[in-house]
Design an enzyme around this catalytic site. Sequence first.
Site, short mmCIF file in Angstrom:
data_model
loop_
_atom_site.label_atom_id
_atom_site.label_comp_id
_atom_site.label_asym_id
_atom_site.label_seq_id
_atom_site.Cartn_x
_atom_site.Cartn_y
_atom_site.Cartn_z
N LYS A 23 0.91 -0.76 -0.21
CA LYS A 23 -0.24 -0.06 0.22
C LYS A 23 0.96 1.29 0.16
CE LYS A 23 -4.90 1.41 -0.13
NZ LYS A 23 -5.36 0.40 -0.62
N ASP A 55 -6.78 4.16 -5.24
CA ASP A 55 -7.85 4.76 -3.09
C ASP A 55 -7.98 5.95 -3.57
OD1 ASP A 55 -8.51 4.30 -1.19
OD2 ASP A 55 -6.99 2.48 -0.24
#
Length: 450
Positions: free
Chosen positions: A126, A166
Site C-alpha cells: 500500500k 484508492d
Amino acid sequence: MSYVDEVIAKVKEKNASEPEFLQTVEEVLTSIRPLVDANEEKYRKLALLERIVEPERQIKFRVPWVDDNGQVQVNIGYRVQFNSAIGPYKGGLRFHPSVYIGIIKFLGFEQIFKNSLTGLPIGGGKGGSDFDPNGKSDMEIMRFCQSFITELFRHIGPDTDVPAGDIGVGGREIGFMMGQYKRIRDCYDGTLTGKGTENGGLAGRAEATGYGVVFYAREMLKHFGEELAGKKVVLSGFGNVTWGTALKLTELGAKVITISGPDGYILDEDGISGDKIDYLLELRGSGKNICSPYAEKYPNAKFFPGEKPWGVKADLYIPCATQNEIRIEDAKKMVENGTKFLCEAANMPTTNEAIEYLKENNVVIGPSKAANAGGVACSCIEMSQNAGHTVFTADDVYAQLENIMVNIFNQSIAACKKYNLGDDLIAGANIAGFERVANAMLLQGIEGIV
C-alpha cells in the site's frame, strides 16, 4: 502466554503510535488463533507471525510540487511493501490529509490477506501521501502526481510492485502517474492499474469493487436462506465503491436508501436508482467532497448534516467510505433496528468493539478483506491484460469477478467448518487468506540465511 498473544504484545510495544495498524493486527491474529494453535511449534520456531506483521520494506520520501501561484509545496509520500510471498506487491495509493505511516501499514497488512483470498498471484502492499486533491486544479494534481512517481518509479515494476488507486486516486491521477512513469522508464509495461480504458485500463474496473461487494453479499444472504431482492440497504460514501454497489444492488432488486459524505448523509426513501446513481459520479467529480447537493436536486430526499446513516432502519448495511466509520454507538443502533447483516465495502470500517457487539447480537458480518476484494482482483486482471497485450470486454471481467467473489465466500465458509467457527465469516476469511500466505512463506525459507 500463547504465541498469538506474545506477538500482539510485541506489535503494540513497537508500534504504539499507530492505532489503525495495531487494530488490524489484533483483529487478524486473534481470529486465526485456531490455525496458529494447531501449528504453534512450527510457526514459533520459524518466527512466522513476527515476520508476517513486519513489512518487507518501507519507503518514505518527500514530494515537492509547484502550485498554480508558483509556490513550492512539500508533501510526504509512502510505499509499504508488506509481503511478496505469493506474488508482486499489489495495493492502492491513497491521497488524503489523514495519511501517515500507520494508515499505510494498516492498509498494507489487510491487503496481504485480501489479495490471498482472490486466489491470484499477488502480494500485499500500500502507499500514498498526505496530499489532498480536493480543491486542487488539474494542473496542480498533475504536477504533484509527476513528482510523486518521479521518486516512486525506482521501487515499482510489473513483477515487483504494481500500485493502483484508492481514496483520492482515480483514473485521472493514475493516468498522470503512468505518463510520467512511462517517460522515465521509456517503456509501457502497465505497472500502474486503474488506468482509463483508452490508456490500457480494464473495462469494468471502476465498478469492480462495488460489484464484488454485492456478489459477496448475495452469497452471504443466500447462505442464510435469504436473497437481496426486496431488501432495504443503507450505504455510506458517494464515491466509486458506493456507485458500483448501488448499481448492482438495484440491478438485483434491492433498494438503496442512503449515501453519505463528510458533511452528513442523504435519506431517499424513494430509492437511489437510475439517474440518481449517475448523479453520484457528478457529485464526486465536483471536487467538493459533499453530498448535500443531492437533496437540492431531488427534493423528496432529506439531508441530515453532520450525521451518519447507521440509525436508519434497513435489512443490510454496507459501509463504503473509510476506516472505523462504524463505532459501538452505531452498532447498538443497528441492533435496535433489528438488522441481520453488515457487509463491509470500505477497508476496516468497523471498530473491533463494534464488531464484537454485533457478533454477540447475531449480526452476520461480511468482512472487508473478503467482501471488497473485487477491486484488487480486477486490478490483477488488468495486469494480465497489459502483460498479454490483449483486451478483455466488460462481460469477460464481470464473469471472472463473480467467480472470484463466489470462491472467496466459499473459502471462508470452508475455513469456518474446518475450525468449528460457526458462521464467523471474519475468522473464516482471515484463516483462509493467512494460510495460503503462511504456507508460501514456509516453502520459501527464511530470508537472510545463507
